[in-house]
Design a protein around this motif. Structure first.
Motif, PDB file in Angstrom:
ATOM      1  N   ASP A 181      33.712  36.449  44.325  1.00 44.81           N
ATOM      2  CA  ASP A 181      35.095  36.278  44.735  1.00 44.81           C
ATOM      3  C   ASP A 181      35.876  37.460  44.162  1.00 44.81           C
ATOM      4  OD1 ASP A 181      37.741  35.608  45.144  1.00 44.81           O
ATOM      5  OD2 ASP A 181      37.604  33.626  44.221  1.00 44.81           O
ATOM      6  N   PRO A 182      36.535  38.260  45.026  1.00 47.25           N
ATOM      7  CA  PRO A 182      37.224  39.439  44.473  1.00 47.25           C
ATOM      8  C   PRO A 182      38.378  39.089  43.553  1.00 47.25           C
ATOM      9  CG  PRO A 182      37.744  39.145  46.798  1.00 47.25           C
ATOM     10  CD  PRO A 182      36.635  38.182  46.485  1.00 47.25           C
ATOM     11  N   ALA A 183      38.884  37.850  43.625  1.00 48.94           N
ATOM     12  CA  ALA A 183      40.001  37.420  42.779  1.00 48.94           C
ATOM     13  C   ALA A 183      41.211  38.313  42.978  1.00 48.94           C
ATOM     14  CB  ALA A 183      39.584  37.353  41.307  1.00 48.94           C
ATOM     15  N   LEU A 211      43.607  43.286  41.802  1.00 42.34           N
ATOM     16  CA  LEU A 211      42.627  42.404  41.181  1.00 42.34           C
ATOM     17  C   LEU A 211      43.240  41.691  39.976  1.00 42.34           C
ATOM     18  CD1 LEU A 211      39.546  44.822  41.162  1.00 42.34           C
ATOM     19  CD2 LEU A 211      40.190  43.159  42.934  1.00 42.34           C
ATOM     20  N   LYS A 212      42.926  40.432  39.821  1.00 40.35           N
ATOM     21  CA  LYS A 212      43.400  39.694  38.646  1.00 40.35           C
ATOM     22  C   LYS A 212      42.771  40.265  37.379  1.00 40.35           C
ATOM     23  CE  LYS A 212      44.458  35.294  40.905  1.00 40.35           C
ATOM     24  NZ  LYS A 212      44.181  33.841  40.969  1.00 40.35           N
ATOM     25  N   SER A 233      38.929  39.655  37.497  1.00 39.84           N
ATOM     26  CA  SER A 233      38.043  39.855  38.632  1.00 39.84           C
ATOM     27  C   SER A 233      36.767  40.551  38.184  1.00 39.84           C
ATOM     28  CB  SER A 233      38.743  40.709  39.693  1.00 39.84           C
ATOM     29  OG  SER A 233      37.823  41.176  40.663  1.00 39.84           O
TER      30      SER A 233
END
Length: 325
Positions: free
Chosen positions: A223-225, A235-236, A258
């Protein structure tokens, strides 16, 4: 900055700047205010770059086009920070050579994110996002006659049965793909290969695709987050003030990071990313840019080999990525 309703094609034609002196056509950099949005009123129209040598297109958001950006009979084209959303094909190449896409997004298009058509070659797609396009993220036709396509440091998000990360019309088109993230959900598959004669070949998972087709050997299936999938593709990061917020700078701290942070090619340039950057490029839209999400202080390992299923037989190389080192 602003919204531009368009009822006909935007045609960029007969420019000759060459690879080292490109003509720059640029939209607004005011992302917080929405940038420059080109909204086609009918899906029959496109932004077209034709019969030109050395066009540089950047900072535009293109909605509802037939071909968001079509490059035809053109050479040395550079496209940066361009979004193509809710059209038919996001980006399309026909008889185009030496085309490079950097930090581009194709999302929600009814056919392909990137359509690599006949007689197109020397194409590089890097640091981009191909997200929720209904046919495939990337399509390669059979008539490239030695043309090539490289896909690197990008996110391929595909959702739904009958949809693919890669749709290949033949094996005649050299494909180089690695250090990407294949997010396949709801029955989506990594690849489809149409061969004549014989039945089509389906690649169910990224692991199988990498094993049988020989590409994406260092690509993730995480999951790219994204901060907000569909609108904010930063990105997180759980590093203190580790994520960039448009109009506010690095002000966000997330609950987790991420796995795409520090997951790119260890030999790629990363020095445009702010510290701490893990001394390694991030995968995704902001890798090696000033808006790249920051690296957390604690290191981590992410498994790559067989992470989305598959079968190990004979001699198998196990691959992983180390982040935050």
């Amino acid at each position: 900055t602003g919204l531009y309703p368009l009822s006909q094609d935007v045609l960029i034609r007969n420019l000759a700047g060459g690879a080292t002196n490109r003509f720059l056509i640029q939209g607004s950099t005011n992302e917080a205010a929405g940038g420059s949005r080109l909204d086609f009123l009918a899906r029959t129209n496109s932004l077209r770059i034709e019969e030109s040598d050395g066009v540089h297109l950047r900072y535009m958001r293109i909605y509802n086009a037939n071909q968001g950006v079509q490059v035809q009979l053109a050479t040395n084209t550079l496209v940066e920070w361009v979004w193509t959303v809710n059209g038919v094909n996001g980006f399309a190449l026909v008889s185009a050579t030496n085309t490079e896409f950097r930090q581009c997004l194709a999302m929600g298009n009814s056919s392909y994110g990137l359509s690599h058509g006949d007689a197109a070659g020397g194409t590089l797609w890097q640091g981009g996002v191909l997200w929720s396009n209904q046919g495939a993220a990337v399509s390669l036709s059979s008539g490239n006659q030695g043309g090539s396509l490289a896909v690197r440091h990008s996110v391929l998000g595909v959702f739904g049965s009958g949809r693919y990360a890669y749709y290949l019309a033949s094996t005649r088109v050299p494909l180089e793909a690695d250090y990407n993230d294949g997010r396949l959900r709801q029955g989506a598959r990594a690849g489809y290969l149409f061969v004549t004669p014989g039945p089509a070949v389906y690649y169910q998972s990224v692991s199988r695709w990498a094993r049988d087709f020989g590409v994406d050997r260092h690509s993730l299936v995480e999951d790219p987050a994204f901060a907000t999938p569909g609108s904010d593709f930063h990105l997180k990061s759980d590093a203190p003030q580790g994520r960039f917020v448009s109009g506010a700078g690095f002000t966000a701290t997330d609950a987790f990071s991420s796995r795409l942070i520090d997951a790119g090619d260890p030999t790629a340039v990363y020095t445009n990313e702010p510290d701490p950057n893990g001394k390694r490029i991030n995968i995704g839209l902001h890798g090696n840019t000033g808006e790249a999400s920051k690296t957390a202080t604690n290191g981590w390992l992410t498994l790559i080999s067989l992470n989305d299923g598959g079968r190990a037989e004979g001699e198998v190389d196990l691959t992983w990525v180390a982040g935050g080192i």
